[in-house]
Design a protein around this motif. Structure first.
Motif, PDB file in Angstrom:
ATOM      1  N   ARG A 234       0.833  -1.205   0.000  1.00 21.52           N
ATOM      2  CA  ARG A 234       0.000   0.000   0.000  1.00 21.52           C
ATOM      3  C   ARG A 234       0.865   1.250   0.000  1.00 21.52           C
ATOM      4  NH1 ARG A 234      -1.787   4.028  -0.655  1.00 21.52           N
ATOM      5  NH2 ARG A 234      -3.720   5.008   0.074  1.00 21.52           N
ATOM      6  N   LEU A 235       1.962   1.232   0.749  1.00 21.50           N
ATOM      7  CA  LEU A 235       2.851   2.388   0.795  1.00 21.50           C
ATOM      8  C   LEU A 235       3.625   2.545  -0.511  1.00 21.50           C
ATOM      9  CD1 LEU A 235       4.115   1.985   4.457  1.00 21.50           C
ATOM     10  CD2 LEU A 235       2.456   3.650   3.595  1.00 21.50           C
ATOM     11  N   TYR A 236       4.006   1.446  -1.107  1.00 21.29           N
ATOM     12  CA  TYR A 236       4.665   1.509  -2.417  1.00 21.29           C
ATOM     13  C   TYR A 236       3.725   2.120  -3.453  1.00 21.29           C
ATOM     14  CZ  TYR A 236       6.761   0.015  -6.823  1.00 21.29           C
ATOM     15  OH  TYR A 236       7.293  -0.009  -8.095  1.00 21.29           O
ATOM     16  N   GLU A 238       1.303   4.182  -2.854  1.00 24.85           N
ATOM     17  CA  GLU A 238       1.218   5.608  -2.527  1.00 24.85           C
ATOM     18  C   GLU A 238       2.404   6.369  -3.117  1.00 24.85           C
ATOM     19  OE1 GLU A 238      -0.669   8.921  -0.617  1.00 24.85           O
ATOM     20  OE2 GLU A 238      -1.353   6.836  -0.805  1.00 24.85           O
ATOM     21  N   LYS A 239       3.595   5.828  -2.941  1.00 30.86           N
ATOM     22  CA  LYS A 239       4.787   6.493  -3.464  1.00 30.86           C
ATOM     23  C   LYS A 239       4.761   6.571  -4.986  1.00 30.86           C
ATOM     24  CE  LYS A 239       9.847   6.105  -3.627  1.00 30.86           C
ATOM     25  NZ  LYS A 239      11.026   5.316  -3.186  1.00 30.86           N
ATOM     26  N   LYS A 240       4.339   5.509  -5.609  1.00 31.84           N
ATOM     27  CA  LYS A 240       4.354   5.437  -7.074  1.00 31.84           C
ATOM     28  C   LYS A 240       3.452   6.487  -7.703  1.00 31.84           C
ATOM     29  CE  LYS A 240       3.991   2.050 -10.817  1.00 31.84           C
ATOM     30  NZ  LYS A 240       3.861   0.613 -11.132  1.00 31.84           N
ATOM     31  N   HIS A 242       1.594   9.111  -5.746  1.00 34.72           N
ATOM     32  CA  HIS A 242       1.482  10.382  -5.026  1.00 34.72           C
ATOM     33  C   HIS A 242       2.807  10.916  -4.520  1.00 34.72           C
ATOM     34  CE1 HIS A 242      -3.136  10.286  -4.054  1.00 34.72           C
ATOM     35  NE2 HIS A 242      -2.866  10.446  -5.339  1.00 34.72           N
ATOM     36  N   SER A 246       4.421  11.849   0.355  1.00 34.87           N
ATOM     37  CA  SER A 246       3.120  11.337   0.773  1.00 34.87           C
ATOM     38  C   SER A 246       3.253   9.936   1.344  1.00 34.87           C
ATOM     39  CB  SER A 246       2.147  11.342  -0.409  1.00 34.87           C
ATOM     40  OG  SER A 246       0.884  10.851  -0.036  1.00 34.87           O
ATOM     41  N   ALA A 247       4.091   9.112   0.730  1.00 35.08           N
ATOM     42  CA  ALA A 247       4.280   7.744   1.215  1.00 35.08           C
ATOM     43  C   ALA A 247       4.958   7.729   2.579  1.00 35.08           C
ATOM     44  CB  ALA A 247       5.103   6.947   0.206  1.00 35.08           C
ATOM     45  N   ARG A 248       5.920   8.614   2.792  1.00 33.63           N
ATOM     46  CA  ARG A 248       6.581   8.669   4.106  1.00 33.63           C
ATOM     47  C   ARG A 248       5.604   9.081   5.201  1.00 33.63           C
ATOM     48  NH1 ARG A 248      11.019  10.754   1.168  1.00 33.63           N
ATOM     49  NH2 ARG A 248      10.321  12.889   1.580  1.00 33.63           N
ATOM     50  N   GLY A 251       3.368   6.251   5.804  1.00 31.71           N
ATOM     51  CA  GLY A 251       4.121   5.166   6.409  1.00 31.71           C
ATOM     52  C   GLY A 251       4.320   5.343   7.902  1.00 31.71           C
TER      53      GLY A 251
END
Length: 301
Positions: A234-236, A238-240, A242, A246-248, A251
Motif C-alpha cells: 500500500r505504501l509503495y 502511494e509512493k508510485k 502520489h 506522501s508515502a513517508r 508510512g
C-alpha cells in the motif's frame, strides 16, 4: 466470432504456491480445449502432483523460490502467444460460458485492456469485484446493499481473482510491476492500463466463483507475510502515484497506528490480532527504511 475460435485466441494462466487444497477444483473446470500455463512458486505441498495429475498437458513453469503473485504471472505472460490471457487465481472456479462472455466483451470493446467477471462467493452471494480507484475509495464508505450492474461498465478497478487481459495492452504497460511481491498488484495494473488509454471493464453476465482463503496453507508465518506485504505494498502504491513525501507521511502513520494496536491487543491477550498488527507495523517500517519486498533482481540497463 468469439465462440467459434475462442480456444485458439486464449491462454489460461494461474500461479500456485502451496495451493493443494484448492487448485484441483480450479483445474477440473478448465475446458479441455484450453491452453493452460501453471507457474508454481516453490510449493512444498502436493500442488505439483495435483497439477500433473489433472492437467498433464499444461505448460508447467517451476520457480525455485517464491516470486510473489505478479512476478509469477509475468513468468507465464512472457511465453503467452495468444491474443488474450485469462489470469486465474487457483482458488477460483471457472465456467466455459463465463470465459466466452469475457472474450465476446473484449470483441465488443476493442479499447478495453482488462475484463473482469461477476465474482460469487461459495454461498452464491456476490463478492464485489469492481471499484473506483484506490485513492477515491475512502470517500465512498461501505458498499452495503449495492445493486450489481445489469450490463458492462467501465470501472477504475476489477478484482484479480479472474481477469481477461488483452495481451497487446498488457505488453504495452509491461504486465505486473516487478517490485510488488503480494497485494495491490491488481490495483496497479488497472491504474497503468487506464493511464495508457485502455478501459477496465466489468462484464456482469460472465459469472465465476471465488472460493477464497485457500491459495496457501494458513499458519503464523503466512499471516505475518500477508499483513507485512499488505502494508508495504500500500505504501509503495502511494509512493508510485502520489510521491515519496506522501508515502513517508502515510508510512509513519501506519507504523505508529499498528504498533499501538499491536500493543493493545497484546495487553488483552488477543494474540492473533496482535500478530497481525505487528506485521502491519513491520511492513510499514520495512518500507520506510528502504527494504524491498520483491525478490526479483533489479533490472539494469
Amino acid at each position: 466470432m468469439a465462440t467459434k475460435d475462442i480456444w485458439s485466441r486464449l491462454t489460461i494462466l494461474t500461479v500456485t504456491h502451496n495451493g493443494g487444497q484448492v487448485v484441483g477444483n480450479m483445474l477440473e473446470t478448465v475446458p479441455a480445449e484450453a491452453s493452460l500455463i501453471v507457474v508454481d512458486n516453490a510449493s512444498t505441498d502436493d500442488t505439483l502432483d495435483i497439477v500433473r495429475s489433472l492437467a498433464p498437458k499444461a505448460k508447467l513453469i517451476c520457480n525455485e523460490v517464491g516470486l510473489g503473485y505478479g512476478n509469477g504471472m509475468n513468468c507465464g505472460l512472457k511465453v503467452v502467444e495468444t491474443e488474450f490471457a485469462l489470469l486465474v487465481n487457483p482458488d477460483s472456479v471457472l465456467t466455459e460460458e463465463a470465459i466466452t462472455k469475457l472474450v465476446e466483451a473484449a470483441d465488443s470493446f476493442p479499447e478495453g485492456g482488462l475484463f473482469g467477471p461477476t465474482v460469487l462467493n461459495p454461498d452464491g452471494s456476490i463478492e464485489l469485484s469492481h471499484d473506483v480507484n484506490m485513492f477515491a475509495r475512502s470517500s465512498l464508505g461501505k458498499r452495503v446493499g449495492e445493486v450489481s450492474p445489469e450490463g458492462p461498465i467501465s470501472a477504475d478497478f476489477v478484482s484479480g481473482a479472474v481477469v481477461l487481459l488483452r495481451m497487446a495492452a498488457g505488453r504495452e504497460v509491461g504486465f505486473f510491476d516487478p517490485e510488488i511481491f503480494l497485494y495491490y498488484e491488481d490495483d496497479d495494473i488497472c491504474t497503468r492500463l487506464r493511464q495508457a488509454g485502455h478501459s477496465v471493464i466489468l462484464v456482469p453476465s460472465a459469472v465465476i466463483t471465488h472460493i477464497g482463503g485457500g491459495s496457501v496453507r494458513p499458519n503464523r508465518a503466512y499471516y505475518w507475510e500477508k499483513f507485512w506485504h499488505i502494508s508495504w505494498s500500500r505504501l509503495y502504491f502511494e509512493k508510485k502515484y502520489h510521491g515519496a513525501s506522501s508515502a513517508r507521511r502515510l508510512g509513519w502513520r501506519y507504523a505508529l497506528r499498528y504498533a499501538l494496536k499491536a500493543l493493545g491487543y497484546t495487553l488483552v491477550w488477543n494474540r492473533t490480532k496482535a500478530w497481525r498488527d505487528a506485521a502491519r507495523c513491520a511492513g510499514a517500517l520495512g518500507f520506510l527504511f528502504g527494504k524491498r519486498a520483491s525478490v526479483v533482481p533489479i533490472a539494469t540497463a
